[in-house]
Design a protein around this motif. Structure first.
Motif, PDB file in Angstrom:
ATOM      1  N   ILE A   1       0.834  -1.203   0.000  1.00  0.00           N
ATOM      2  CA  ILE A   1       0.000   0.000   0.000  1.00  0.00           C
ATOM      3  C   ILE A   1       0.868   1.253   0.000  1.00  0.00           C
ATOM      4  N   GLN A   2       1.884   1.257   0.851  1.00  0.00           N
ATOM      5  CA  GLN A   2       2.764   2.423   0.959  1.00  0.00           C
ATOM      6  C   GLN A   2       3.470   2.724  -0.351  1.00  0.00           C
ATOM      7  N   LEU A   3       4.084   1.713  -0.947  1.00  0.00           N
ATOM      8  CA  LEU A   3       4.824   1.938  -2.185  1.00  0.00           C
ATOM      9  C   LEU A   3       3.905   2.371  -3.315  1.00  0.00           C
ATOM     10  N   ASN A   4       2.713   1.778  -3.386  1.00  0.00           N
ATOM     11  CA  ASN A   4       1.770   2.144  -4.444  1.00  0.00           C
ATOM     12  C   ASN A   4       1.370   3.610  -4.346  1.00  0.00           C
ATOM     13  N   ILE A   5       1.001   4.057  -3.151  1.00  0.00           N
ATOM     14  CA  ILE A   5       0.532   5.431  -2.995  1.00  0.00           C
ATOM     15  C   ILE A   5       1.682   6.426  -3.077  1.00  0.00           C
ATOM     16  N   LEU A   6       2.801   6.116  -2.448  1.00  0.00           N
ATOM     17  CA  LEU A   6       3.933   7.047  -2.482  1.00  0.00           C
ATOM     18  C   LEU A   6       4.463   7.233  -3.898  1.00  0.00           C
ATOM     19  N   SER A   7       4.583   6.155  -4.642  1.00  0.00           N
ATOM     20  CA  SER A   7       5.100   6.279  -6.007  1.00  0.00           C
ATOM     21  C   SER A   7       4.103   6.985  -6.913  1.00  0.00           C
TER      22      SER A   7
ATOM     23  N   PHE B   1       2.452  10.813   5.784  1.00  0.00           N
ATOM     24  CA  PHE B   1       2.546   9.365   5.984  1.00  0.00           C
ATOM     25  C   PHE B   1       2.649   9.080   7.473  1.00  0.00           C
ATOM     26  N   PHE B   2       1.917   8.066   7.938  1.00  0.00           N
ATOM     27  CA  PHE B   2       1.930   7.720   9.351  1.00  0.00           C
ATOM     28  C   PHE B   2       2.797   6.503   9.618  1.00  0.00           C
ATOM     29  N   GLY B   3       3.821   6.720  10.435  1.00  0.00           N
ATOM     30  CA  GLY B   3       4.601   5.610  10.955  1.00  0.00           C
ATOM     31  C   GLY B   3       3.951   5.103  12.229  1.00  0.00           C
TER      32      GLY B   3
ATOM     33  N   LEU C   1       7.206  -6.819  15.191  1.00  0.00           N
ATOM     34  CA  LEU C   1       8.360  -6.544  14.341  1.00  0.00           C
ATOM     35  C   LEU C   1       8.009  -6.414  12.854  1.00  0.00           C
ATOM     36  N   PRO C   2       7.217  -7.323  12.254  1.00  0.00           N
ATOM     37  CA  PRO C   2       6.898  -7.161  10.824  1.00  0.00           C
ATOM     38  C   PRO C   2       6.209  -5.833  10.504  1.00  0.00           C
ATOM     39  N   TYR C   3       5.272  -5.436  11.356  1.00  0.00           N
ATOM     40  CA  TYR C   3       4.596  -4.147  11.156  1.00  0.00           C
ATOM     41  C   TYR C   3       5.582  -2.994  11.295  1.00  0.00           C
TER      42      TYR C   3
ATOM     43  N   LYS D   1       6.600  -0.119   8.475  1.00  0.00           N
ATOM     44  CA  LYS D   1       6.479   1.310   8.725  1.00  0.00           C
ATOM     45  C   LYS D   1       7.826   2.033   8.613  1.00  0.00           C
ATOM     46  N   LEU D   2       8.888   1.375   9.050  1.00  0.00           N
ATOM     47  CA  LEU D   2      10.221   1.959   8.871  1.00  0.00           C
ATOM     48  C   LEU D   2      10.544   2.128   7.392  1.00  0.00           C
TER      49      LEU D   2
END
Length: 335
Positions: A99-105, A117-119, A147-149, A153-154
């Motif tokens: 989701i992050q990569l799709n929206i950010l790109s 963006f929310f970490g 850890l995976p989440y 987020k990192l």
């Protein structure tokens, strides 16, 4: 009003701007939608999950190309408490990164003026000094239960920072809120975060007259809670002001924490539950403490307004009105 310093800067929002809220039905997204509507914004873009699959890059890119949002708040993603993170670790890392990569790109490709963006505070090392400052990120390993989440987020935080550095601007604004709560949270007793799960558990226990409620861990872990309305207010502050000199990312907290045991007692009293609270010591506490240093955002004039007691009361009242009532009705039908 809090939106000051509206200088002639291309990435400062005004009321005619188009803004896309990804995750408008969730906890933070719905709070921002309420805030924008109250402030008189009409050019707000929202899409239900059935209308726009954020896991599909082509669908996301097509949406951005057609609608050209000027501002974006990325409040969508897979979230949950310790149990959900333990049971579905692959889902948490894969879905959030996609989701992050799709929206950010897509935002970068379509020249979005500013994106929030929310970490998450779970990105910080498990045994971090308190309060945690943004410079403490990556100085140690995050708590293992999430850890995976945290890794996902990192990755999102550093994608934002990398885009800013490579493009020479501050368009991508990573914000790290601590434990957010309020209306439209996930109140599932097993899958929700601690505060919303406690509301659900105690309300149900009161209705069903259970003699006790069993909670995970020792109750000694300490957490900082920030109301979703305060998060929405902080978003508006960041969108309406020139933040070109603001060091990123920025923490976002209430400034104080409470133990889970204290929180449980407050919610039990609020709900009217008079039974016993038992602590399952075989279950994990998670990080011993998570208190954020919010000096960076405080320095540009933002401070929280909702106290924990007021926030708990309004959240519990919303839960009873919107969700807890159905439990009462079901109770009546079964007797």
């Amino acid at each position: 009003m809090f939106y000051i310093n509206q200088m002639a800067c291309s990435n400062i929002m005004n009321k005619n701007s188009s803004i896309y809220i990804a995750g408008h039905g969730g906890l933070i997204g719905s709070a921002l939608l309420r805030k924008l509507s109250t402030e008189g914004f009409e050019n707000i873009l929202v899409r239900a999950r059935s209308e726009l699959d954020l896991l599909n890059y082509h669908c996301v890119m097509d949406f951005f190309c057609k609608n050209k949002p000027e501002y974006v708040v990325l409040a969508a993603g897979k979230v949950g408490g310790i149990e959900s993170n333990q049971n579905y670790p692959a889902d948490f890392i894969v879905e959030n990164i996609q989701i992050q990569l799709n929206i950010l790109s897509a935002a970068r490709e379509n020249n979005v003026r500013k994106l929030i963006f929310f970490g998450s505070s779970c990105m910080y090392p498990r045994d971090c000094k308190q309060p945690m400052s943004e410079n403490d990120l990556l100085t140690g390993k995050p708590e293992g239960t999430s850890l995976p989440y945290a890794i996902a987020k990192l990755a999102g935080i550093h994608t934002c920072l990398a885009y800013n550095k490579q493009d020479g601007n501050q368009r991508f604004v990573p914000v790290i809120p601590n434990s957010v709560y309020g209306p439209n949270d996930n109140f599932d007793a097993r899958a929700g975060h601690v505060l919303s799960a406690l509301i659900s558990k105690f309300h149900k226990a009161k209705l069903e007259e259970h003699p006790k409620v069993v909670l995970w861990g020792t109750g000694s872990a300490r957490r900082e809670f920030v109301h979703a309305d305060d998060v929405a207010d902080a978003c508006m502050h960041l969108l309406f002001n020139d933040i070109s000199s603001l060091e990123l990312p920025v923490n976002l907290g209430s400034g104080y924490d409470v133990s889970i045991k204290d929180l449980a007692l407050r919610i039990a009293k609020l709900s009217g539950f008079n039974g016993d609270i038992h602590w399952d010591l075989a279950k994990p506490d998670g990080s011993p403490q998570k208190l954020l240093n919010s000096a960076r955002i405080n320095a540009i004039g933002w401070f929280p307004k909702v106290s924990l007691d007021d926030g708990l009361l309004s959240t519990y009242e919303w839960y009873v009105r919107e969700i807890g009532r159905s439990l009462t009705e079901n109770e009546g039908e079964s007797t």
